[in-house]
Design an enzyme around this catalytic site. Structure first.
Site, short mmCIF file in Angstrom:
data_model
loop_
_atom_site.label_atom_id
_atom_site.label_comp_id
_atom_site.label_asym_id
_atom_site.label_seq_id
_atom_site.Cartn_x
_atom_site.Cartn_y
_atom_site.Cartn_z
N SER A 214 -25.24 11.41 -34.47
CA SER A 214 -25.54 12.83 -34.64
C SER A 214 -26.65 13.02 -35.67
CB SER A 214 -24.30 13.59 -35.12
OG SER A 214 -24.70 14.92 -35.48
N GLU A 266 -31.05 23.59 -27.01
CA GLU A 266 -30.35 24.25 -28.12
C GLU A 266 -31.33 25.14 -28.85
OE1 GLU A 266 -26.97 20.89 -29.11
OE2 GLU A 266 -28.20 21.75 -30.70
ZN LIG Z 1 -27.01 21.02 -34.36
#
Ligand SMILES: [Zn+2]
Length: 300
Positions: A214, A266
């Protein structure tokens, strides 16, 4: 209906954004409110408290755990300049009295030079094995992971630049708030494992990063506002997409690049890289992967 399912799931599950973990493609549902007192929903963020908690944790952590040097597995170049400018508090301090004019007069169509009031330095580099730097830029994607014990917290330059961005957006009557920042390996593991348990690994891999992969664990990624597709097309999202590079950020997972970045579009996730690279990537219209010629795919 949907909201209650998500909230129920979220209470049981840990959360975070797509690359960081949105539930179904683009859909999500959880009250969120951090700096920005907006309520929205995102499964990413099980519940307000988790989100606030993760943000708070991030804030807490970054104050104490930065090991600074240059390192990494791949190509590393430390830009003394970046470091020196990084310490450019002076620049900022003097900016408080003078730079306003300079920043205002300087066209933001072109990248600022070191010393310009709106110059944002590249993030510091860490001399820690297992971190990949390409041309001095830390890479965390599906191909390049971070060590499990890498726990830098939220990068202070990244945070400072975010608040400049937020402040300038507010001057335009826009409300951009900090929703989520640093996330530790363990926290991401909780998020990911909960999604796998609920949706199966194949689906979870399309919207949630495996622990260690991540970008939030780098301390250089920030999610803003409601962290779901309801942010798309809002004046804040449009402004962010058009201006975040002026503060050293890139919109990390652009629309239509899913097969390249490995993550869905996103509108809320920005990555700090410094203005030298943010302008170059923005002006190129490429993703970070395309810009460096790398892929983002798990090696099964
Ligand atoms: Zn994020």
């Amino acid at each position: 209906m949907k909201r209650s399912i998500f909230t129920a799931l979220a209470v049981a599950a840990v959360l975070s954004c797509t690359a960081c973990g949105k539930t179904e493609v683009g859909k999500a549902d959880v009250p969120v409110s951090t700096a920005g007192t907006q309520t929205t929903a995102s499964p990413d963020t099980a519940s307000l408290t988790d989100e606030a908690a993760s943000a708070e944790t991030a804030t807490d952590t970054y104050q104490d755990t930065t090991a600074e040097t240059s390192a990494a597995k791949e190509v590393t170049t430390v830009t003394e300049e970046a470091v020196s400018v990084g310490g450019g508090e002076n620049t900022e301090a003097s900016a408080a009295t003078q730079p306003q004019t300079q920043a205002q007069t300087r066209s933001r169509d072109t990248a600022p030079s070191p010393g310009d009031a709106d110059y944002a330095p590249a993030p510091v580099q860490y001399d820690i094995p297992g971190i990949t730097y390409i041309q001095g830029t830390l890479i965390a994607n599906k191909s390049y992971s971070l060590p499990a014990d890498f726990n830098p917290g939220l990068d202070s330059t990244c945070e400072n630049q975010f608040y400049k961005l937020q402040n300038d957006a507010a001057q335009q009557g826009l409300n951009i708030w900090f929703a989520s920042g640093f996330r530790s390996y363990d926290y991401q593991a909780q998020i990911y494992n909960n999604y796998v348990a609920r949706d199966g690994q194949a689906l979870a891999d399309t919207y949630s990063a495996r622990p260690g992969y991540s970008e939030h664990q780098s301390g250089l990624a920030i999610d803003v506002n409601q962290i779901d597709d309801s942010f798309i097309g809002t004046p804040e999202a449009v402004w962010l997409e058009n201006h975040c590079h002026e503060y050293g950020f890139i919109l990390r997972y652009p629309r239509g690049k899913e097969s390249i970045t490995g993550y869905q579009y996103e509108s809320w996730h920005i990555r700090y890289v410094g203005t030298d690279l943010s302008y170059a990537v923005h002006d190129s219209g490429l993703t970070l992967e395309e810009y460096f010629g790398i892929d983002s795919a798990y090696k099964e």
